[in-house]
Design a protein around this motif. Sequence first.
Motif, PDB file in Angstrom:
ATOM      1  N   ALA A 230      40.490  51.381  47.789  1.00  0.00           N
ATOM      2  CA  ALA A 230      41.271  50.211  47.398  1.00  0.00           C
ATOM      3  C   ALA A 230      40.608  48.940  47.905  1.00  0.00           C
ATOM      4  O   ALA A 230      40.470  47.957  47.168  1.00  0.00           O
ATOM      5  CB  ALA A 230      42.690  50.325  47.924  1.00  0.00           C
TER       6      ALA A 230
ATOM      7  N   ALA B  15      41.203  45.024  46.838  1.00  0.00           N
ATOM      8  CA  ALA B  15      42.580  44.913  47.297  1.00  0.00           C
ATOM      9  C   ALA B  15      42.583  44.391  48.733  1.00  0.00           C
ATOM     10  O   ALA B  15      41.866  44.908  49.585  1.00  0.00           O
ATOM     11  CB  ALA B  15      43.271  46.270  47.236  1.00  0.00           C
ATOM     12  N   THR B  16      43.396  43.373  48.971  1.00  0.00           N
ATOM     13  CA  THR B  16      43.533  42.862  50.335  1.00  0.00           C
ATOM     14  C   THR B  16      44.271  43.919  51.154  1.00  0.00           C
ATOM     15  O   THR B  16      44.891  44.829  50.595  1.00  0.00           O
ATOM     16  CB  THR B  16      44.358  41.566  50.350  1.00  0.00           C
ATOM     17  OG1 THR B  16      45.658  41.889  49.852  1.00  0.00           O
ATOM     18  CG2 THR B  16      43.725  40.499  49.486  1.00  0.00           C
ATOM     19  N   PRO B  17      44.237  43.801  52.489  1.00  0.00           N
ATOM     20  CA  PRO B  17      44.951  44.799  53.298  1.00  0.00           C
ATOM     21  C   PRO B  17      46.411  44.961  52.879  1.00  0.00           C
ATOM     22  O   PRO B  17      46.919  46.085  52.809  1.00  0.00           O
ATOM     23  CB  PRO B  17      44.823  44.236  54.711  1.00  0.00           C
ATOM     24  CG  PRO B  17      43.520  43.513  54.695  1.00  0.00           C
ATOM     25  CD  PRO B  17      43.410  42.915  53.320  1.00  0.00           C
TER      26      PRO B  17
ATOM     27  N   GLN C 148      47.752  44.351  49.889  1.00  0.00           N
ATOM     28  CA  GLN C 148      47.801  45.042  48.589  1.00  0.00           C
ATOM     29  C   GLN C 148      47.478  46.513  48.759  1.00  0.00           C
ATOM     30  O   GLN C 148      48.098  47.361  48.126  1.00  0.00           O
ATOM     31  CB  GLN C 148      46.798  44.406  47.620  1.00  0.00           C
ATOM     32  CG  GLN C 148      47.223  43.031  47.141  1.00  0.00           C
ATOM     33  CD  GLN C 148      46.112  42.357  46.368  1.00  0.00           C
ATOM     34  OE1 GLN C 148      44.924  42.555  46.635  1.00  0.00           O
ATOM     35  NE2 GLN C 148      46.491  41.526  45.403  1.00  0.00           N
TER      36      GLN C 148
ATOM     37  N   ARG D 119      50.234  49.088  47.439  1.00  0.00           N
ATOM     38  CA  ARG D 119      49.895  49.752  46.177  1.00  0.00           C
ATOM     39  C   ARG D 119      49.323  51.144  46.364  1.00  0.00           C
ATOM     40  O   ARG D 119      49.312  51.939  45.439  1.00  0.00           O
ATOM     41  CB  ARG D 119      48.895  48.904  45.400  1.00  0.00           C
ATOM     42  CG  ARG D 119      49.484  47.565  45.071  1.00  0.00           C
ATOM     43  CD  ARG D 119      48.762  46.904  43.940  1.00  0.00           C
ATOM     44  NE  ARG D 119      49.476  45.696  43.587  1.00  0.00           N
ATOM     45  CZ  ARG D 119      50.341  45.642  42.591  1.00  0.00           C
ATOM     46  NH1 ARG D 119      50.565  46.715  41.868  1.00  0.00           N
ATOM     47  NH2 ARG D 119      50.970  44.519  42.324  1.00  0.00           N
ATOM     48  N   VAL D 120      48.806  51.426  47.543  1.00  0.00           N
ATOM     49  CA  VAL D 120      48.205  52.742  47.746  1.00  0.00           C
ATOM     50  C   VAL D 120      48.902  53.518  48.865  1.00  0.00           C
ATOM     51  O   VAL D 120      49.473  54.577  48.640  1.00  0.00           O
ATOM     52  CB  VAL D 120      46.689  52.620  48.048  1.00  0.00           C
ATOM     53  CG1 VAL D 120      46.106  53.987  48.355  1.00  0.00           C
ATOM     54  CG2 VAL D 120      45.980  51.992  46.864  1.00  0.00           C
TER      55      VAL D 120
ATOM     56  N   ARG E  32      34.573  41.151  54.400  1.00  0.00           N
ATOM     57  CA  ARG E  32      35.236  42.457  54.435  1.00  0.00           C
ATOM     58  C   ARG E  32      35.085  43.143  53.078  1.00  0.00           C
ATOM     59  O   ARG E  32      34.709  42.511  52.093  1.00  0.00           O
ATOM     60  CB  ARG E  32      36.701  42.268  54.806  1.00  0.00           C
ATOM     61  CG  ARG E  32      36.801  41.572  56.153  1.00  0.00           C
ATOM     62  CD  ARG E  32      38.215  41.389  56.599  1.00  0.00           C
ATOM     63  NE  ARG E  32      38.953  42.653  56.661  1.00  0.00           N
ATOM     64  CZ  ARG E  32      40.239  42.711  56.944  1.00  0.00           C
ATOM     65  NH1 ARG E  32      40.913  41.602  57.192  1.00  0.00           N
ATOM     66  NH2 ARG E  32      40.858  43.863  56.972  1.00  0.00           N
TER      67      ARG E  32
ATOM     68  N   HIS F  42      36.924  44.114  50.706  1.00  0.00           N
ATOM     69  CA  HIS F  42      37.532  43.635  49.464  1.00  0.00           C
ATOM     70  C   HIS F  42      37.000  42.289  49.034  1.00  0.00           C
ATOM     71  O   HIS F  42      37.354  41.782  47.972  1.00  0.00           O
ATOM     72  CB  HIS F  42      39.058  43.615  49.586  1.00  0.00           C
ATOM     73  CG  HIS F  42      39.583  42.613  50.569  1.00  0.00           C
ATOM     74  ND1 HIS F  42      39.736  42.887  51.899  1.00  0.00           N
ATOM     75  CD2 HIS F  42      39.997  41.341  50.393  1.00  0.00           C
ATOM     76  CE1 HIS F  42      40.224  41.826  52.507  1.00  0.00           C
ATOM     77  NE2 HIS F  42      40.398  40.875  51.627  1.00  0.00           N
TER      78      HIS F  42
ATOM     79  N   PHE G 295      43.121  57.404  43.007  1.00  0.00           N
ATOM     80  CA  PHE G 295      44.493  57.271  43.490  1.00  0.00           C
ATOM     81  C   PHE G 295      45.372  58.306  42.783  1.00  0.00           C
ATOM     82  O   PHE G 295      45.572  58.221  41.576  1.00  0.00           O
ATOM     83  CB  PHE G 295      45.013  55.860  43.235  1.00  0.00           C
ATOM     84  CG  PHE G 295      44.130  54.797  43.855  1.00  0.00           C
ATOM     85  CD1 PHE G 295      43.844  54.838  45.218  1.00  0.00           C
ATOM     86  CD2 PHE G 295      43.580  53.793  43.102  1.00  0.00           C
ATOM     87  CE1 PHE G 295      43.026  53.884  45.800  1.00  0.00           C
ATOM     88  CE2 PHE G 295      42.756  52.828  43.671  1.00  0.00           C
ATOM     89  CZ  PHE G 295      42.478  52.876  45.025  1.00  0.00           C
TER      90      PHE G 295
ATOM     91  N   HIS H 171      48.489  58.772  42.677  1.00  0.00           N
ATOM     92  CA  HIS H 171      49.782  58.343  42.136  1.00  0.00           C
ATOM     93  C   HIS H 171      49.634  57.428  40.939  1.00  0.00           C
ATOM     94  O   HIS H 171      50.632  57.020  40.352  1.00  0.00           O
ATOM     95  CB  HIS H 171      50.597  57.664  43.226  1.00  0.00           C
ATOM     96  CG  HIS H 171      49.914  56.444  43.802  1.00  0.00           C
ATOM     97  ND1 HIS H 171      48.680  56.510  44.402  1.00  0.00           N
ATOM     98  CD2 HIS H 171      50.299  55.159  43.868  1.00  0.00           C
ATOM     99  CE1 HIS H 171      48.341  55.291  44.818  1.00  0.00           C
ATOM    100  NE2 HIS H 171      49.298  54.457  44.502  1.00  0.00           N
ATOM    101  N   LEU H 172      48.411  57.093  40.574  1.00  0.00           N
ATOM    102  CA  LEU H 172      48.192  56.232  39.408  1.00  0.00           C
ATOM    103  C   LEU H 172      47.496  57.036  38.316  1.00  0.00           C
ATOM    104  O   LEU H 172      46.717  57.945  38.614  1.00  0.00           O
ATOM    105  CB  LEU H 172      47.310  55.038  39.794  1.00  0.00           C
ATOM    106  CG  LEU H 172      47.827  54.134  40.915  1.00  0.00           C
ATOM    107  CD1 LEU H 172      46.821  53.025  41.201  1.00  0.00           C
ATOM    108  CD2 LEU H 172      49.176  53.544  40.541  1.00  0.00           C
TER     109      LEU H 172
ATOM    110  N   PHE I 248      42.442  49.080  38.405  1.00  0.00           N
ATOM    111  CA  PHE I 248      42.834  48.646  39.755  1.00  0.00           C
ATOM    112  C   PHE I 248      42.078  47.396  40.237  1.00  0.00           C
ATOM    113  O   PHE I 248      42.670  46.413  40.652  1.00  0.00           O
ATOM    114  CB  PHE I 248      42.639  49.803  40.745  1.00  0.00           C
ATOM    115  CG  PHE I 248      43.312  49.592  42.069  1.00  0.00           C
ATOM    116  CD1 PHE I 248      44.600  50.036  42.286  1.00  0.00           C
ATOM    117  CD2 PHE I 248      42.649  48.942  43.105  1.00  0.00           C
ATOM    118  CE1 PHE I 248      45.227  49.834  43.518  1.00  0.00           C
ATOM    119  CE2 PHE I 248      43.268  48.735  44.330  1.00  0.00           C
ATOM    120  CZ  PHE I 248      44.561  49.189  44.533  1.00  0.00           C
TER     121      PHE I 248
ATOM    122  N   ARG J 255      43.434  43.449  40.846  1.00  0.00           N
ATOM    123  CA  ARG J 255      43.387  42.801  42.155  1.00  0.00           C
ATOM    124  C   ARG J 255      42.715  41.441  42.039  1.00  0.00           C
ATOM    125  O   ARG J 255      43.064  40.499  42.722  1.00  0.00           O
ATOM    126  CB  ARG J 255      42.626  43.661  43.164  1.00  0.00           C
ATOM    127  CG  ARG J 255      43.238  45.015  43.462  1.00  0.00           C
ATOM    128  CD  ARG J 255      44.553  44.909  44.220  1.00  0.00           C
ATOM    129  NE  ARG J 255      45.684  44.609  43.350  1.00  0.00           N
ATOM    130  CZ  ARG J 255      46.225  45.469  42.491  1.00  0.00           C
ATOM    131  NH1 ARG J 255      45.755  46.684  42.372  1.00  0.00           N
ATOM    132  NH2 ARG J 255      47.251  45.109  41.754  1.00  0.00           N
TER     133      ARG J 255
END
Lengths: 266, 303, 398
Positions: free
Chosen positions: A169, A174-176, A178, A182-183, C97, C99, C113, C115-116, C124, C128
């Motif tokens: 993620a 995805a930011t921490p 998010q 979301r996960v 970082r 992301h 994932f 669940h997706l 995804f 984002r």
Amino acid sequence: MTAWLRERMVLLLGLGVLAYTFVPIAVVVLMSFNEPAARNVYSFDGFTLHNWANICEDAAMCEALGLSLRIGFLATLVATVLGTLAGFALVRHDFAGRSSANLLIFLPMAAPEIVLGSSLLTLFVAAGASGLLGFWTILIAHIMFCLSFVVVTVRSRLAGLDDTLEQAAADLYATPAQTFWRVTFPLVLPGILGAALLSFSLSFDDFIITNLNSGNETTFPMYVWGAYRVGVPMQVNVIGTIMLLFSLAVVVTGELVSRRRRRALV
Amino acid sequence: MTQAAQAVPETATLAAEPSGSRRRRGRTGYLLMLPATLWLLLFFVVPFYSLVATSLFDASGSDFRGYEMTYAWGNYVDVVEAYWQPFLRSLWYAALATGICLVLGYVLAYAIAFKAGRWKWLLLVLVIAPFFTSFLVRTLSWQLILSDEGFVVDALQFLRVLGPDDRLLATPVAVVAGLAYNFLPFMVLPLFASLDKIDPRLVEASSDLYAHPFVGFWKVTWPLSLPGVVSGTLLTFIPAAGDYINAEFLGSTNQRVIGNVIQGQFIDANNSPVAAALSVLLMVLIVAMVLVYVRRAGTEELL
Amino acid sequence: MPPSADTAATGAPAPAAPDAGPGGSDGGLRLSSLTKRYANGFTAVHDLDLDVPRGSFIALLGPSGCGKTTTLRMVAGLEVPTSGRITLAGQDITDRRAHQRPVNTVFQNYALFPHLDIYENVAFGLRRRKVRDVESKVRAMLELVELDSQARKRPAQLSGGQQQRVALARALINEPEVLLLDEPLGALDLKLRRSMQIEIKRIQVEVGLTFMHVTHDQEEAMTMADTVAVMNGGVIEQLGAPAELYENPRSTFVANFLGQSNLIEGRVLSRSADVTTLDMHGITVSVPTARTHTDGDRGWIGIRPEKVLIGEEGADLDAPGNTVPGGVVSDVSFVGVSTQYLVRMPWGQELQVFSQNTGRTRMFTVGEKVELSWRPEYAFCLDINQDAAAGVDDGETR
């Protein structure tokens, strides 16, 4: 024939044990339709729907039931929230005293209920709160003994979570926050719900700790305890049956939903 | 030289937690842990301290007049002299019930883990289902089943296992049976968790290597399931030792257990120091037994 | 430690990088003095320098524990380097970082994932970053990996190969500056792995992105990448095009890890600009000086098994220069395309010989006396101080 039997021996024995666990349950369900000849006679005297139609015939029982439901609901709510937070802390965070915290979580589960109950009672007495024993002290006690079970359940669910999913993620922008919502959270949710169900049934079922800390309040198990000498009304069996059906429904629905998710559109 | 690099192989990259991503340091951990810790400190640790304190009060006081702190260690001697019988009885009944649970639970867990196939989950649900019917209602139901007019006694009398005037209710047999019944799920679930992890090919491998199925079970399955056995027996023994509902519903005054006594001393006799001393003693005994047991089973990591 | 290898990819061909400037570093990825040391003292990556030109396909190849995965994770931002810098497209991203980096990863176990559904997995990264046109982009990407009919399934319902393609699509759709592949084919069976290798390579050429691929499988690295960096013990042992690495290895580790090699001890007799002559157990052999990677007076004379010709005693083999008589066949394995011999030499060593099954030569049997020879230009010479068995076991991936 012998080969067939040998192949299935363990399964048959296992099913036998399972059947044994259902004998008393079957009696409970049966007795919920019983029309007893006298108040404290425990034999099946005749079939009736009377008990189901008049669950609250004994108002005291329903009052006790209401109290148990309220306590169970609140205790579950608080214990689930606090326990989930602690579960996350223990798996995902590093802090001084982590192993002591794990021990603190473990100990209440290793203590017999009678010890937990009497400890709390001595505290309430020592704090001069013996006059205040009642709803709030029951609630405090129930949150206390449910908490550890929630932490343990959530912790094991989290520990089993593949942390590369969270890395993936993050890798996908995805930011921490998010990543968490979301996960992580959706994947831990079944564990949290399971913990909540467990909490509720522990709370609803508890007699020993509650009995010591309840003051003048009466929960459903306490009502049963008090009533059994003079003869428990048959409606108690109705409640037992409803509890059984309700929890079976919850568990089976949960399982089917997660299966459908897995199998959808095959 | 390349060997040296391989001696510290990928374990170093996997086990040495990727810094920053897995266990984060910082304030958040403390904040998340704080509420639960506070709750348990306030309502588990502090009460236990107050329980120990109460057990040392002068036993001649009363709940109404108040107690004096006299460090009356003699309370412990007194309660052991007065109540050693229900004490031993509790532990004995709990041990018996745990043994029965282990045998029944193992068969059931084994069947679910290895023989149930696609019905695994359904059987698991059925194992926990009785757990959701109120404990007291369940036990009352046993009372009915084991009663003098119940079908079990009739059948046993017919089979001459019981004499015409023998009964089940109000005997140790009934109490132990009730305990074993009520705590069975606590045994089955950890056992199942352990057994389910065992690769069935290991058992096949053992029979391929000339082990008779019983030997294969004893040398492969059983040792691998030990963690489940240990946690299952603990989860069964501990609550069973403190329980008094089964003794009350299914036994008689001859089957009084320590839970009855503590409860009675608190509520009916208003003798808190005696009750507290009994509680502390029970806790200490159980912790000691658990430690010895866990150490002997070699599964310390469970704690 | 082996000599620290070539550190710049200056010689590496980068066919898919038309816009890469001289040196190929303008839009590419540059790792300088990158080091990762763990708290337990283990140094996973040691002072690593690497230049990956934009649009190229580089493979980090090495045994487990060699630091290749750690390097990749540092590029992804999933591990923090102990020291050193990472520059991407001219920007220093060392402190960004995960992301925040324009880098995407295809994880070893895919990390889809659960669940997706497939569609949402692929979408995804776009969601984002709040990219527009998610629908059409995801559809196009799913078509590229031929999964458009599976969009609403969940990962667990797909086969291993399909999951692999979802993982690829999920990363590719973001058009990252660098796509990282962490042993992405390890879980697939041999046949599927072969076709995925070709598939991924095709996609790389099609989209023209920079790919960095981590693997312990030398065949996979050579098939897919245009540049291979062989890593061992936290450093790059050698960097270059697959053929170059294979034909002219500079260390015993590379010689053994990439394919197989016969390494025979020899003493240097003379060196000239073109040819180095050595005494090999009483036989004089020559090696091109350009392929002699040692200054010592002794060295390992290396020759690949398929370069060695095998013949009856006194036979006239087409390999002027290095002829070695007195061998005895000690093992014969017929593998279809070739026959693999083990030949015991007079000095006791067993050499490997792969003989193409052309049908022009007969097979030899165990115990037969044979003569070996090879063309001098195929031989190479390595530092005698290196372990002749380095990388031997690591190379056996299948």
